[in-house]
Scaffold this motif. Sequence first.
Motif, PDB file in Angstrom:
ATOM      1  N   TYR A   1       0.842  -1.204   0.000  1.00  0.00           N
ATOM      2  CA  TYR A   1       0.000   0.000   0.000  1.00  0.00           C
ATOM      3  C   TYR A   1       0.878   1.256   0.000  1.00  0.00           C
ATOM      4  N   ASP A   2       0.290   2.381  -0.480  1.00  0.00           N
ATOM      5  CA  ASP A   2       1.052   3.633  -0.490  1.00  0.00           C
ATOM      6  C   ASP A   2       1.312   4.146   0.920  1.00  0.00           C
ATOM      7  N   HIS A   3       0.311   3.985   1.783  1.00  0.00           N
ATOM      8  CA  HIS A   3       0.469   4.440   3.165  1.00  0.00           C
ATOM      9  C   HIS A   3       0.031   3.341   4.131  1.00  0.00           C
ATOM     10  N   VAL A   4       0.769   3.207   5.237  1.00  0.00           N
ATOM     11  CA  VAL A   4       0.362   2.312   6.320  1.00  0.00           C
ATOM     12  C   VAL A   4       0.223   3.157   7.583  1.00  0.00           C
ATOM     13  N   PHE A   5      -0.912   3.031   8.242  1.00  0.00           N
ATOM     14  CA  PHE A   5      -1.123   3.721   9.513  1.00  0.00           C
ATOM     15  C   PHE A   5      -1.186   2.663  10.598  1.00  0.00           C
ATOM     16  N   THR A   6      -0.517   2.904  11.720  1.00  0.00           N
ATOM     17  CA  THR A   6      -0.652   1.959  12.828  1.00  0.00           C
ATOM     18  C   THR A   6      -1.197   2.710  14.033  1.00  0.00           C
ATOM     19  N   THR A   7      -1.990   1.997  14.843  1.00  0.00           N
ATOM     20  CA  THR A   7      -2.442   2.555  16.114  1.00  0.00           C
ATOM     21  C   THR A   7      -2.096   1.561  17.217  1.00  0.00           C
TER      22      THR A   7
ATOM     23  N   PHE B   1       5.253   8.867  14.965  1.00  0.00           N
ATOM     24  CA  PHE B   1       6.306   9.144  13.983  1.00  0.00           C
ATOM     25  C   PHE B   1       5.964   8.535  12.626  1.00  0.00           C
ATOM     26  N   THR B   2       6.627   9.114  11.593  1.00  0.00           N
ATOM     27  CA  THR B   2       6.542   8.557  10.244  1.00  0.00           C
ATOM     28  C   THR B   2       7.891   7.968   9.884  1.00  0.00           C
ATOM     29  N   MET B   3       7.882   6.720   9.458  1.00  0.00           N
ATOM     30  CA  MET B   3       9.115   6.056   8.990  1.00  0.00           C
ATOM     31  C   MET B   3       8.791   5.528   7.600  1.00  0.00           C
ATOM     32  N   GLY B   4       9.437   6.089   6.577  1.00  0.00           N
ATOM     33  CA  GLY B   4       9.082   5.707   5.213  1.00  0.00           C
ATOM     34  C   GLY B   4       7.610   6.018   4.980  1.00  0.00           C
ATOM     35  N   ASN B   5       6.855   5.019   4.541  1.00  0.00           N
ATOM     36  CA  ASN B   5       5.414   5.222   4.311  1.00  0.00           C
ATOM     37  C   ASN B   5       4.570   4.690   5.465  1.00  0.00           C
ATOM     38  N   VAL B   6       5.204   4.501   6.626  1.00  0.00           N
ATOM     39  CA  VAL B   6       4.490   3.966   7.796  1.00  0.00           C
ATOM     40  C   VAL B   6       4.318   5.069   8.836  1.00  0.00           C
ATOM     41  N   HIS B   7       3.062   5.304   9.218  1.00  0.00           N
ATOM     42  CA  HIS B   7       2.735   6.372  10.152  1.00  0.00           C
ATOM     43  C   HIS B   7       2.264   5.735  11.456  1.00  0.00           C
ATOM     44  N   VAL B   8       3.045   5.933  12.509  1.00  0.00           N
ATOM     45  CA  VAL B   8       2.826   5.229  13.780  1.00  0.00           C
ATOM     46  C   VAL B   8       2.161   6.170  14.769  1.00  0.00           C
ATOM     47  N   MET B   9       0.973   5.765  15.250  1.00  0.00           N
ATOM     48  CA  MET B   9       0.201   6.651  16.127  1.00  0.00           C
ATOM     49  C   MET B   9      -0.230   5.916  17.397  1.00  0.00           C
ATOM     50  N   ALA B  10      -0.650   6.702  18.384  1.00  0.00           N
ATOM     51  CA  ALA B  10      -1.116   6.143  19.648  1.00  0.00           C
ATOM     52  C   ALA B  10      -2.428   5.381  19.452  1.00  0.00           C
ATOM     53  N   GLY B  11      -2.778   4.549  20.424  1.00  0.00           N
ATOM     54  CA  GLY B  11      -4.023   3.800  20.358  1.00  0.00           C
ATOM     55  C   GLY B  11      -5.183   4.511  21.037  1.00  0.00           C
ATOM     56  N   VAL B  12      -4.885   5.366  22.009  1.00  0.00           N
ATOM     57  CA  VAL B  12      -5.947   6.104  22.709  1.00  0.00           C
ATOM     58  C   VAL B  12      -6.601   7.051  21.705  1.00  0.00           C
ATOM     59  N   PRO B  13      -7.919   6.920  21.474  1.00  0.00           N
ATOM     60  CA  PRO B  13      -8.544   7.641  20.353  1.00  0.00           C
ATOM     61  C   PRO B  13      -8.278   9.143  20.307  1.00  0.00           C
ATOM     62  N   ARG B  14      -8.371   9.845  21.450  1.00  0.00           N
ATOM     63  CA  ARG B  14      -8.225  11.300  21.333  1.00  0.00           C
ATOM     64  C   ARG B  14      -6.788  11.697  21.003  1.00  0.00           C
ATOM     65  N   ILE B  15      -5.828  10.881  21.443  1.00  0.00           N
ATOM     66  CA  ILE B  15      -4.432  11.162  21.100  1.00  0.00           C
ATOM     67  C   ILE B  15      -4.166  10.777  19.639  1.00  0.00           C
ATOM     68  N   MET B  16      -4.709   9.636  19.219  1.00  0.00           N
ATOM     69  CA  MET B  16      -4.564   9.212  17.818  1.00  0.00           C
ATOM     70  C   MET B  16      -5.134  10.280  16.884  1.00  0.00           C
ATOM     71  N   GLN B  17      -6.313  10.785  17.221  1.00  0.00           N
ATOM     72  CA  GLN B  17      -6.953  11.789  16.353  1.00  0.00           C
ATOM     73  C   GLN B  17      -6.114  13.064  16.270  1.00  0.00           C
ATOM     74  N   SER B  18      -5.562  13.448  17.411  1.00  0.00           N
ATOM     75  CA  SER B  18      -4.723  14.641  17.441  1.00  0.00           C
ATOM     76  C   SER B  18      -3.461  14.422  16.603  1.00  0.00           C
ATOM     77  N   MET B  19      -2.864  13.224  16.706  1.00  0.00           N
ATOM     78  CA  MET B  19      -1.684  12.905  15.893  1.00  0.00           C
ATOM     79  C   MET B  19      -2.042  12.877  14.410  1.00  0.00           C
ATOM     80  N   PHE B  20      -3.197  12.280  14.086  1.00  0.00           N
ATOM     81  CA  PHE B  20      -3.571  12.196  12.670  1.00  0.00           C
ATOM     82  C   PHE B  20      -3.762  13.585  12.081  1.00  0.00           C
ATOM     83  N   GLU B  21      -4.424  14.466  12.827  1.00  0.00           N
ATOM     84  CA  GLU B  21      -4.666  15.817  12.281  1.00  0.00           C
ATOM     85  C   GLU B  21      -3.367  16.600  12.151  1.00  0.00           C
TER      86      GLU B  21
END
Lengths: 261, 261
Positions: B63-69, B142-162
């Motif tokens: 895939y072009d982008h991978v997001f992890t939570t 953090f972003t490493m290559g095309n992998v975007h690593v985010m928290a699992g707690v929804p409000r923190i994940m949303q803040s990181m995504f934005e």
Amino acid sequence: MANPTACLLIIGNEVLSGRTRDANLQFLATRLGELGIPLREVRVIPDVEATIVATVNEVRAKYDHVFTTGGIGPTHDDITSECVAKAFGVPWVVHEETRALMAEDYARRDPPVEMNAARMRMATLPLGAVPIRCAMTSAPGFTMGNVHVMAGVPRIMQSMFEALAPSLTGGVPVVSRAVHAIGVFEGNIAEALEAIQKRHPDLDIGSYPFYRPTPGSTGFPGGGVALVSKGVSLAEVEEATAEITAMLAAMGATPIQGEPG
Amino acid sequence: MANPTACLLIIGNEVLSGRTRDANLQFLATRLGELGIPLREVRVIPDVEATIVATVNEVRAKYDHVFTTGGIGPTHDDITSECVAKAFGVPWVVHEETRALMAEDYARRDPPVEMNAARMRMATLPLGAVPIRCAMTSAPGFTMGNVHVMAGVPRIMQSMFEALAPSLTGGVPVVSRAVHAIGVFEGNIAEALEAIQKRHPDLDIGSYPFYRPTPGSTGFPGGGVALVSKGVSLAEVEEATAEITAMLAAMGATPIQGEPG
């Protein structure tokens, strides 16, 4: 002997687009844990034939049981059943007993429902499949090899799963105990918790922060951490839970057993 | 040109055991659709190193982008960051700027928070990763290559995504229109709906039954079906929606545009 393993395939564009919020994962995860068939992986995949066929074949080789939800209705985007037939390399044929049961059910309705071509698709199963009949609908799910195909609508899926469950050979149920502590930061207990995990390598000890924001405050004064011990030995789970409780008490926190009110 | 594609990895035993209900899939599916980076697959995997490393490498090639939570906190079960370093074959090292920002933040707290070994893990990133900083916490994704690593707690994940979103090169936003019809069975419209889908091969037309059980009744008198047309051409989506509306009207149903009240 190790517990049998399970994989769930959630099939549906509507989940991947965000239109529908999946409501089946948590139900199946919980019920499969109770049956000692822990869920090891979940995949959400689109209504695309090549993807469904390849994924079914990959995961049915890897796990003892595969459960699928979604894509067994009468419309053009319901292709799970045909795809499972292709994955197993068997014809997709009208299941006569199912056709008769559905026709009877439709004839009884007021007004009667027509057994048209679209509904005949729901009576068409991979050759050799065993129908999963439930009280909610005369259109069945089915088991083909180690793949259990169920509806996507939660109340129908649950009814199909409960009809199927008695025939599944389960393992040792997974038990868990949670301890909650308000006002405790994960970063302060990480080291002590890791030591407890290392003393109990057969358990799965997890740390889950929770947040209850208080209006006007900064930080998370109403939040804390849930520490969960999980495994097949209740005695060892209780031992780890006692160690976690003692660890929290030693640092001045007030451990709360079970889920907080 | 085709839109870039995305895959989401939800990392965490707590989702697979049913303890925690995932709240990130629907948010990310919706936001990624709006950005024209449609979500093509989701996997939920456990906190197991070999599984995380292999899965990250499989999907980042696909895939072009991978997001992890999930799995980037300070406790022993938070291993996502180390696993991404292993997947990319790079060292996992303290990110000095992040360490300094976290230390500053912790020193400012009242009472001050200790920058201990557990918290230092949250300042440790795969070499070459770009931190994703957000307002919710000084411990970054953090972003490493095309992998975007985010928290699992929804409000923190949303803040990181934005915080991350403006840097993502999007595609053509996916638009959708829904038509609802109460009292219509999928089996009665399947054929006509398939004809509409065939006239619009670039669209994704889905049929989703809904149920609003009425106490004491049999069947689904309060239920019906939602027919959703989706694609990158608003004109074609509107054309298909008009055809669906006409099809329903011709069979005596009352089509309702948009989401029902």
